[in-house]
Design an enzyme around this catalytic site. Structure first.
Site, PDB file in Angstrom:
ATOM      1  N   GLY A 154      47.996  36.340  36.619  1.00 27.65           N
ATOM      2  CA  GLY A 154      47.676  35.450  37.720  1.00 27.65           C
ATOM      3  C   GLY A 154      46.643  34.419  37.287  1.00 27.65           C
ATOM      4  N   CYS A 155      46.551  33.334  38.045  1.00 31.01           N
ATOM      5  CA  CYS A 155      45.633  32.254  37.671  1.00 31.01           C
ATOM      6  C   CYS A 155      44.177  32.680  37.821  1.00 31.01           C
ATOM      7  CB  CYS A 155      45.927  31.007  38.501  1.00 31.01           C
ATOM      8  SG  CYS A 155      46.018  31.280  40.283  1.00 31.01           S
ATOM      9  N   TYR A 156      43.804  33.203  38.978  1.00 33.40           N
ATOM     10  CA  TYR A 156      42.428  33.665  39.165  1.00 33.40           C
ATOM     11  C   TYR A 156      42.060  34.794  38.191  1.00 33.40           C
ATOM     12  CZ  TYR A 156      42.349  31.173  43.701  1.00 33.40           C
ATOM     13  OH  TYR A 156      42.386  30.235  44.700  1.00 33.40           O
TER      14      TYR A 156
END
Length: 328
Positions: A140-142
């Site tokens: 995921g990005c976060y």
């Protein structure tokens, strides 16, 4: 950067079928934001990209045919649909027929021990694990930013696994899907939004596991009124660390871990930080903003939520899985 060869020679399937000297890739769900980004970036790799007739994209038989004809399938689907697609491929393998390797962009398999986690910089052996895996889960990005900051400090013994970690983050609206994009691009769209305030965001298990935490972090994401970009920030009281440390000590640990990376680097801290400065790139910058006199520090990771946080990471993993040189 050349990561060497994967488990099979380029263009050769596990069952020995040669695909005209090029590996073939099928993106299941290529019409979404991540799928479109991956397809665009695949032009930089010597692969043949196969697309399904849009009218048959929900036809199970048509999807199965596309999967059987591909060396690698990228799943850009909701979690439930990704699980269904993975089950289809498992059935192909069980039947002894042609079956592709999988790269999944959903959250369905990110903490599944049977799937390699697709963050090559996470450890010395992670790129090799991705290169040989039959199934890889794109991060995921976060979590990409949070894990990049936290994991090295936990492994170095500076941050205790049960440290009460707080993660604040802001992302461009492009990662929120069509509804959010339309809301922000219409006149009078929201300037800034906190979300995930139920404190059970789907990225929390991923961060907890791969950062090496035993206490669930408090994670508060937000969306800003800009298309692409991201900052993940983690405040620390230096007196609460597991071992005495200054801001320079934290920076030295991060710099040592990512010294050989061409995508993740440790940058000089400043007094301001723009969230969209790396938009359109596949890079990530880590910083330690410290006030040693006050015994405080803020760790930050800046990246493009659609680059290193999504499609760019997928291309890096595809290159590893197919034994190709990853595009700069």
């Amino acid at each position: 950067m050349d990561y060497g060869t994967g488990p099979y020679p380029l263009g050769v399937r596990e069952n020995g079928r040669i695909m005209d000297g090029q590996a073939t890739v099928f993106i299941d769900g290529e019409a979404g934001t991540t799928g479109l980004g991956i397809r665009q970036r695949l032009h930089a790799l010597p692969v043949a990209v196969r697309s399904i007739d849009p009218e048959r994209r929900k036809d199970a038989d048509a999807r199965r045919e596309m999967m059987e004809s591909a060396d690698l399938v990228v799943l850009c689907l909701p979690d439930a649909a990704s699980r269904e697609a993975a089950s289809m491929v498992a059935a192909m393998e069980a039947a002894g027929g042609p079956a592709p390797r999988l790269l999944d962009a959903s959250t369905a398999f990110r903490v599944d021990p049977d799937w390699a986690y697709g963050f090559p910089e996470m450890g010395a052996d992670q790129a090799a694990a991705i290169a040989t895996a039959r199934r890889v889960s794109n991060p995921g990005c976060y979590p990409t930013g949070a894990i990049a900051l936290l994991r090295p400090l936990v492994r170095a013994g500076l941050l205790a696994p049960d440290f009460p970690v707080t993660i604040n983050a802001v992302s461009g609206y492009s990662g929120g899907g069509r509804t959010m994009i339309e809301a922000h691009e219409r006149e009078g769209g929201p300037a800034f939004e906190l979300y995930g305030l139920g404190l059970d965001h789907k990225h929390v298990p991923e961060i907890t596991r791969y950062a090496g935490l035993s206490r669930t972090p408090l994670f508060v994401p937000s969306v800003g009124h800009f298309p692409q970009g991201m900052i993940v920030s983690i405040p620390l009281h230096l007196d609460m660390l597991a071992a005495p440390a200054t801001g320079a000590d934290l920076r030295a640990v991060l710099a040592d871990v990512y010294a050989g990376s061409d995508r993740v680097g440790v940058a000089e801290a400043g007094t301001t930080l723009d969230a969209d400065a790396l938009a359109g790139t596949d890079l990530m910058e880590l910083r330690v903003h410290a006030n040693d006199a006050r015994r405080q520090a803020v760790l930050t990771a800046r990246l493009d939520n659609l680059g290193k946080g999504a499609s760019g990471a997928a291309i890096q993993n595809i290159a590893l899985m197919l034994g190709l040189a990853s595009p700069a």
